[in-house]
Design an enzyme around this catalytic site. Sequence first.
Site, PDB file in Angstrom:
ATOM      1  N   ASN A  44      -9.145   3.970   5.275  1.00  0.00           N
ATOM      2  CA  ASN A  44      -9.000   3.798   3.822  1.00  0.00           C
ATOM      3  C   ASN A  44      -9.235   5.111   3.080  1.00  0.00           C
ATOM      4  OD1 ASN A  44      -8.635   0.927   4.015  1.00  0.00           O
ATOM      5  ND2 ASN A  44     -10.816   0.788   4.463  1.00  0.00           N
ATOM      6  N   HIS A 130     -12.329 -10.627  -1.434  1.00  0.00           N
ATOM      7  CA  HIS A 130     -12.987 -10.027  -0.265  1.00  0.00           C
ATOM      8  C   HIS A 130     -14.245 -10.814   0.138  1.00  0.00           C
ATOM      9  CE1 HIS A 130     -15.316  -6.802   1.842  1.00  0.00           C
ATOM     10  NE2 HIS A 130     -14.111  -6.400   2.210  1.00  0.00           N
ATOM     11  N   GLU A 176     -10.040  -8.866  -7.750  1.00  0.00           N
ATOM     12  CA  GLU A 176      -9.888  -7.471  -7.299  1.00  0.00           C
ATOM     13  C   GLU A 176      -8.692  -6.856  -8.003  1.00  0.00           C
ATOM     14  OE1 GLU A 176      -9.617  -7.435  -2.993  1.00  0.00           O
ATOM     15  OE2 GLU A 176     -11.235  -8.899  -2.861  1.00  0.00           O
ATOM     16  N   SER A 180      -7.334  -6.240  -0.857  1.00  0.00           N
ATOM     17  CA  SER A 180      -7.590  -5.356   0.276  1.00  0.00           C
ATOM     18  C   SER A 180      -6.662  -5.573   1.457  1.00  0.00           C
ATOM     19  CB  SER A 180      -9.041  -5.485   0.718  1.00  0.00           C
ATOM     20  OG  SER A 180      -9.323  -6.821   1.084  1.00  0.00           O
ATOM     21  N   ASP A 205     -13.428  -6.053  -8.857  1.00  0.00           N
ATOM     22  CA  ASP A 205     -13.699  -5.177  -7.719  1.00  0.00           C
ATOM     23  C   ASP A 205     -12.530  -4.200  -7.575  1.00  0.00           C
ATOM     24  OD1 ASP A 205     -14.075  -3.993  -5.254  1.00  0.00           O
ATOM     25  OD2 ASP A 205     -14.523  -5.856  -4.185  1.00  0.00           O
ATOM     26  N   HIS A 208     -10.210  -0.687  -3.797  1.00  0.00           N
ATOM     27  CA  HIS A 208      -9.030   0.038  -3.306  1.00  0.00           C
ATOM     28  C   HIS A 208      -8.232   0.716  -4.420  1.00  0.00           C
ATOM     29  CE1 HIS A 208      -9.461  -1.406   0.827  1.00  0.00           C
ATOM     30  NE2 HIS A 208      -9.954  -2.479   0.250  1.00  0.00           N
ATOM     31  N   LYS A 239     -13.987   4.299   0.220  1.00  0.00           N
ATOM     32  CA  LYS A 239     -12.547   4.350   0.461  1.00  0.00           C
ATOM     33  C   LYS A 239     -11.983   5.692  -0.010  1.00  0.00           C
ATOM     34  CE  LYS A 239     -12.941  -0.196   1.589  1.00  0.00           C
ATOM     35  NZ  LYS A 239     -13.355  -1.511   1.163  1.00  0.00           N
TER      36      LYS A 239
HETATM   37  C1  LIG Z   1     -14.231  -2.460   1.513  1.00  0.00           C
HETATM   38  C2  LIG Z   1     -14.379  -3.419   0.402  1.00  0.00           C
HETATM   39  C3  LIG Z   1     -15.631  -3.697  -0.128  1.00  0.00           C
HETATM   40  C4  LIG Z   1     -16.891  -3.198   0.515  1.00  0.00           C
HETATM   41  O1  LIG Z   1     -17.119  -1.877   0.291  1.00  0.00           O
HETATM   42  P1  LIG Z   1     -18.028  -1.038   1.309  1.00  0.00           P
HETATM   43  O2  LIG Z   1     -18.458   0.108   0.515  1.00  0.00           O
HETATM   44  O3  LIG Z   1     -17.137  -0.693   2.459  1.00  0.00           O
HETATM   45  O4  LIG Z   1     -19.150  -1.924   1.729  1.00  0.00           O
HETATM   46  C5  LIG Z   1     -15.707  -4.492  -1.243  1.00  0.00           C
HETATM   47  N1  LIG Z   1     -14.611  -5.025  -1.794  1.00  0.00           N
HETATM   48  C6  LIG Z   1     -13.383  -4.815  -1.280  1.00  0.00           C
HETATM   49  C7  LIG Z   1     -12.212  -5.429  -1.952  1.00  0.00           C
HETATM   50  C8  LIG Z   1     -13.230  -4.016  -0.169  1.00  0.00           C
HETATM   51  O5  LIG Z   1     -12.030  -3.841   0.367  1.00  0.00           O
END
Ligand SMILES: *Cc1c(COP(=O)(O)O)cnc(C)c1O
Length: 377
Positions: A44, A130, A176, A180, A205, A208, A239
């Site tokens: 990522n 997620h 989100e 993801s 969230d 990404h 990411k």
């Molecule tokens: C990867 C991810 C997370 C978690 O983040 P980390 O820092 O890897 O723990 C949270 N939400 C989504 C949508 C993700 O893809």
Amino acid sequence: MPEPGEELARLAESGLLRSLRTLDSSAGPRVRREGRDLWNFASNDYLGLAAHPDLASAFIDGIRRYGSGATASRLVSGSLPPHHALEEDIALAKGSEAALCFSSGFAAATGSLPALVGKNDVLVLDKLCHACLIDGARLSGATIRVFPHNDIAKLDRLLTSIRARQSEARVIVVTESVFSMDGDLCPLARIVEAKDRHGALLFLDEAHAFGVIGPAGMGLAAELGLQSRIDFQMGTFSKAAGLSGGYLACSKDWRDLLINRARSFIYSTAPPPALAHAARTSLELIRSATGDALRQELRARIKSLSPGHPSPVIPRILGENTAALAAAERLENLGFLVPAIRYPTVPRGTARLRISLSASHPPLAVDALRDALAPLE
Ligand SMILES: *Cc1c(COP(=O)(O)O)cnc(C)c1O
């Protein structure tokens, strides 16, 4: 009581067994695994910042200045200058009053949701949220309602029915900006309208999207000029930012409440201060002309593999677990690392290849991948 071996055998039978495979190289665009050199379409690291020399220098500089570990929770003695400086930088960049950092995005979600709502409240989640948002929702004890992926009419109806019964409850819509495992966007403007219409809050969230989308890479909310209308902007430095560590940008009062209630924040040692120090450099890079140039490179890679696709996460849905595993194995034999994603990461029957593109991929590698994927179309 079944032995773990029996459970493992059952997972293997359904094509759902996972196991760890070690890379024999660092995690750049070109990796070595089990004696093979592969183009890595599984990370990522959308901008290639994980290998950026400025981040490495900042990390080392941070260790020299602040030591290797934070030694305690932030509320005890682990709250060091870079933690605070990073939070101020994030708040400024995200247009919020304040921000709070966590050791990961996962910890940000599972710590904050239970701090924001309780058993008399309601969380309304997109079906494809997620795992960390789902787990945070479950831990909160709030009533959980789910709307079909990106279905605003259903979301609106759900909010109407919730408000009819619980006019006083705290209601938070959780979604989100870039999903993801599908790489599609949420219809953010319409979600903001819906939550406002029903007196609900929004938890977005941007894992990404942070670094990738919007002016200076500040995400989908920034792209649409909606940052001030989003109550909780979550993201991660794991990411596009090339490091690790989660954040939540919100008002000062919400931040103060989180400091008092978010268990993953209170009962966990603060992230290494050097990491926070490096994250400031990452944020600066993301927002700089370098970041703009990397995003332009990334957009060119996306356009060449999947014209019109809105993000660097590109799924090829194959259905059966065995089909996805076989496709990943075939690609590996051709020199590409592309993960097969299966239940429970994605719904049953939608196993897929998940390709993630990076500005660090040479155009020729993306062309070669496109050719290798052609038989699947
Ligand atoms: C990867 C991810 C997370 C978690 O983040 P980390 O820092 O890897 O723990 C949270 N939400 C989504 C949508 C993700 O893809």
